[in-house]
Design a protein around this motif. Structure first.
Motif, PDB file in Angstrom:
ATOM      1  N   GLU A  16      41.069   0.099 -34.847  1.00 16.74           N
ATOM      2  CA  GLU A  16      41.851   0.811 -33.852  1.00 16.74           C
ATOM      3  C   GLU A  16      42.405  -0.151 -32.819  1.00 16.74           C
ATOM      4  O   GLU A  16      41.990  -1.314 -32.738  1.00 16.74           O
ATOM      5  CB  GLU A  16      41.011   1.889 -33.166  1.00 16.74           C
ATOM      6  N   THR A  18      44.847  -0.238 -28.789  1.00 10.51           N
ATOM      7  CA  THR A  18      45.353   0.465 -27.612  1.00 10.51           C
ATOM      8  C   THR A  18      46.851   0.228 -27.503  1.00 10.51           C
ATOM      9  O   THR A  18      47.310  -0.912 -27.663  1.00 10.51           O
ATOM     10  CB  THR A  18      44.659  -0.034 -26.333  1.00 10.51           C
ATOM     11  N   VAL A  19      47.609   1.283 -27.259  1.00  8.26           N
ATOM     12  CA  VAL A  19      49.049   1.126 -27.048  1.00  8.26           C
ATOM     13  C   VAL A  19      49.227   0.454 -25.695  1.00  8.26           C
ATOM     14  O   VAL A  19      48.969   1.049 -24.649  1.00  8.26           O
ATOM     15  CB  VAL A  19      49.775   2.487 -27.082  1.00  8.26           C
ATOM     16  N   ALA A  61      52.445   8.606 -29.305  1.00 11.22           N
ATOM     17  CA  ALA A  61      51.320   8.087 -28.507  1.00 11.22           C
ATOM     18  C   ALA A  61      51.838   7.514 -27.208  1.00 11.22           C
ATOM     19  O   ALA A  61      52.936   6.945 -27.163  1.00 11.22           O
ATOM     20  CB  ALA A  61      50.555   7.025 -29.292  1.00 11.22           C
ATOM     21  N   ASP A  65      46.870   4.908 -24.836  1.00 11.83           N
ATOM     22  CA  ASP A  65      46.170   5.705 -25.843  1.00 11.83           C
ATOM     23  C   ASP A  65      45.509   4.804 -26.877  1.00 11.83           C
ATOM     24  O   ASP A  65      46.031   3.734 -27.212  1.00 11.83           O
ATOM     25  CB  ASP A  65      47.142   6.642 -26.559  1.00 11.83           C
ATOM     26  N   THR A  66      44.382   5.235 -27.409  1.00 13.70           N
ATOM     27  CA  THR A  66      43.716   4.543 -28.505  1.00 13.70           C
ATOM     28  C   THR A  66      44.190   5.146 -29.823  1.00 13.70           C
ATOM     29  O   THR A  66      44.149   6.372 -30.004  1.00 13.70           O
ATOM     30  CB  THR A  66      42.197   4.677 -28.398  1.00 13.70           C
ATOM     31  N   VAL A  67      44.669   4.292 -30.721  1.00 12.75           N
ATOM     32  CA  VAL A  67      45.237   4.761 -31.993  1.00 12.75           C
ATOM     33  C   VAL A  67      44.566   4.017 -33.140  1.00 12.75           C
ATOM     34  O   VAL A  67      44.268   2.830 -33.045  1.00 12.75           O
ATOM     35  CB  VAL A  67      46.767   4.528 -32.037  1.00 12.75           C
ATOM     36  N   ALA A  71      47.809   5.422 -37.983  1.00 11.65           N
ATOM     37  CA  ALA A  71      48.188   6.581 -37.188  1.00 11.65           C
ATOM     38  C   ALA A  71      49.671   6.547 -36.844  1.00 11.65           C
ATOM     39  O   ALA A  71      50.258   5.479 -36.622  1.00 11.65           O
ATOM     40  CB  ALA A  71      47.358   6.635 -35.909  1.00 11.65           C
ATOM     41  N   ILE A  73      52.737   6.771 -34.483  1.00  7.62           N
ATOM     42  CA  ILE A  73      52.911   6.543 -33.040  1.00  7.62           C
ATOM     43  C   ILE A  73      54.336   6.835 -32.575  1.00  7.62           C
ATOM     44  O   ILE A  73      54.563   7.041 -31.387  1.00  7.62           O
ATOM     45  CB  ILE A  73      52.526   5.102 -32.653  1.00  7.62           C
ATOM     46  N   GLY A 237      53.003  11.377 -22.295  1.00  7.87           N
ATOM     47  CA  GLY A 237      53.082   9.924 -22.480  1.00  7.87           C
ATOM     48  C   GLY A 237      54.100   9.306 -21.569  1.00  7.87           C
ATOM     49  O   GLY A 237      53.913   8.239 -21.007  1.00  7.87           O
TER      50      GLY A 237
END
Length: 555
Positions: A16, A18-19, A61, A65-67, A71, A73, A237
């Motif tokens: 995972e 983070t954006v 996202a 956010d944690t992605v 995932a 986005i 967001g």
């Protein structure tokens, strides 16, 4: 049609991210392979690009956010961007188009944001600089320093950065000639093998920074204040992204209060209980990078949480005398690995050391008598190490257990002598290997060891040159050591320690005479090597050094 942008593979064991930053907002046009967002993990920061040319139609996202890997986005509406842009605006209001007002700010700013200071837009394709394979069992390293900055000219195969692993420091070359467009990771960040650390625009030429058109963030900010939708109209967001935008009325970028941090940065700040506001951030919008935190720790400018900016000395401290400063510096990856290996050796091996002394009279005579002739013929000085390497090769052949290793429930005997020679490097002691030392001449041995020493000082020893090894020689005598117990370099089973030469009184044929003497120490793994074998090995080395003719006669 809409194309999806998903989180790519982030490297081994990374699931995972983070954006960190959105470089494009809903309604913005984007080119194929243009950077859309920046993701941050606990190991590396990487850029995510658009799969096609078109217009950003949706941001799934938000920043912070944690992605997970794979995932969704964002989405891109493929095409020339005009129709898609209109559709995107009718779907949901976005702070990005509103910030640009009537589009005039977009036209003025387009093209300027994509151009890096100090580099021209000319040149060919943009090429990523990636971390190459760095040897067996090495999967990641730490970015030690940038040798080329953004905007610098770089030649093909010229070093652009230095990466430290748990075994050595390695230089990362540029695959093409051109201009360094951007650094993708900060100094001090962990980087995995195969990950991208920089982008180079092939064939581009350097351009003075003063010729770069200045971006116009102020009109955009003003338009944003005039046309920003109400909070209820904003996507979650977008609201979070807008709240992080720098403002002339807000705090300075290096203050960054409550600003989101990458996991690696957050972990380092928490580990040392630091106040992030006391550290100057060099990342986008003044964000902290791991390199910023390490630099602040190194320079002593980072404050602890709750500490006053200028604490007054307590009366008791003043009475005790002047302040005694301390410095706290994180261990390098190489130093951590050395500590782990040495402690593992103590915990695993049944380590024992046996000692002897050796009379260096005959070796000194040989060196003195043939020094000039040897250097004239071979171009290298005749030192002590070549004598000890040859002596050890003879002794290893006679006592093969010293040249063996334990592998599970088996003993592996080596029918060759790959001898590690410990040399001092700026980042610590490293042990490059003399391959097939039993077949090397005195001149070859001296040349190779001399080359190891020079390249170790410059950080040029490669990981492959330190892999393997069946036996090690460490010469603490060059630093003045009289006696020591060296630690085995696993998975090897023995190591010979040399020490300084000192004139001492000894008895020879009933007479007390002064001779140049050296203590030798053999540390060995008692699980594999018996005391009899260890002593026999050390005596064979002593005999060969005290009578060098044995080296020529293979005795």
């Amino acid at each position: 049609m809409a194309e999806e942008i998903r989180v790519p593979e982030l490297g081994e064991s990374v699931t995972e991210a983070t954006v960190g930053t959105w470089h494009k907002q809903v309604g913005d046009p984007v080119e194929a392979d243009e950077v859309v967002a920046e993701l941050e993990t606990d190991k590396v920061a990487m850029e995510v690009t658009a799969p096609v040319a078109g217009t950003i139609s949706e941001l799934v996202a938000a920043e912070g956010d944690t992605v997970e890997v794979g995932a969704l986005i964002a989405r891109v509406e493929a095409g020339d961007g005009k129709a898609a842009q209109g559709q995107a605006q009718t779907k949901a209001p976005s702070p990005a188009p509103a910030a640009k007002g009537d589009g005039q700010g977009e036209d003025q700013g387009e093209g300027q944001d994509d151009q890096k200071p100090g580099a021209s837009n000319g040149g060919g394709r943009e090429v990523e600089v990636t971390i190459p394979e760095m040897g067996e069992s090495v999967t990641e390293g730490e970015l030690g320093s940038w040798l080329k900055q953004e905007g610098d000219r770089v030649e093909a195969d010229e070093a652009i950065a230095e990466v430290e692993t748990d075994k050595a420091a390695a230089e990362i070359p540029s695959p093409v000639a051109g201009i360094v467009v951007s650094h993708l990771v900060a100094q001090g960040a962990s980087v995995a093998v195969g990950s991208a650390i920089a982008v180079v625009r092939e064939g581009a030429t350097a351009q003075p920074a003063t010729t770069q058109p200045a971006p116009a963030p102020a009109p955009k900010a003003a338009a944003s204040q005039a046309a920003t939708p109400t909070p209820s109209d904003k996507p979650a967001g977008a609201a979070r992204s807008a709240s992080r935008a720098p403002s002339s009325r807000g705090p300075a970028p290096d203050q960054h209060p409550d600003q989101p941090m990458a996991p690696a940065v957050r972990r380092l700040v928490d580990e040392y209980n630091l106040d992030p506001a006391s550290i100057a951030g060099t990342g986008k919008d003044g964000r902290l990078t791991k390199g910023d935190v390490l630099t602040a720790l190194d320079q002593g400018t980072a404050r602890k949480k709750g500490a006053a900016k200028a604490p007054a000395p307590a009366p008791a401290a003043a009475a005790a005398g002047p302040a005694r400063p301390e410095e706290r510096v994180p261990m390098t990856r190489l130093r951590k690995r050395i500590a782990e290996r040495l402690k593992d050796a103590q915990n695993t091996a049944a380590m024992l050391t046996t000692y002897n002394d050796v009379d260096m009279t005959e070796v000194n005579k040989a060196r003195k008598g043939y020094r000039e002739l040897f250097e004239k013929k071979h171009g290298v000085r005749l030192g002590f190490m070549s004598f000890f390497v040859k002596a050890c090769c003879l002794a290893l052949r006679e006592v093969p257990a010293v040249n063996a290793r334990i592998d599970g429930d088996e003993i592996v005997y080596h029918n060759y002598a790959d001898i590690g020679v410990a040399v001092s490097a700026p980042q610590g002691l490293i042990v490059p290997i003399l391959r097939n030392a039993e077949s090397l001449s005195f001149a070859d041995t001296e040349k190779t060891i001399g080359d190891f020493g020079r390249r170790a000082r410059d950080g040029k020893i490669g990981v492959a040159e330190m892999r393997g090894g069946t036996f090690t020689i460490s010469n603490g005598g060059v630093f003045g050591s009289l006696m020591s117990s060296p630690i085995i370099n696993p998975p090897q089973s023995a190591i010979l320690g040399m020490h300084r030469i000192e004139e001492r009184p000894v008895v020879r044929q009933g007479q007390i005479v002064v001779r140049p003497m050296m203590y030798l120490a053999l540390s060995y793994d008692h699980r594999l090597i018996d005391g009899r074998e260890a002593v026999t090995f050390l005596v064979r080395v002593k005999d060969a050094i005290e009578d060098p003719s044995r080296l020529l006669l293979d005795l």
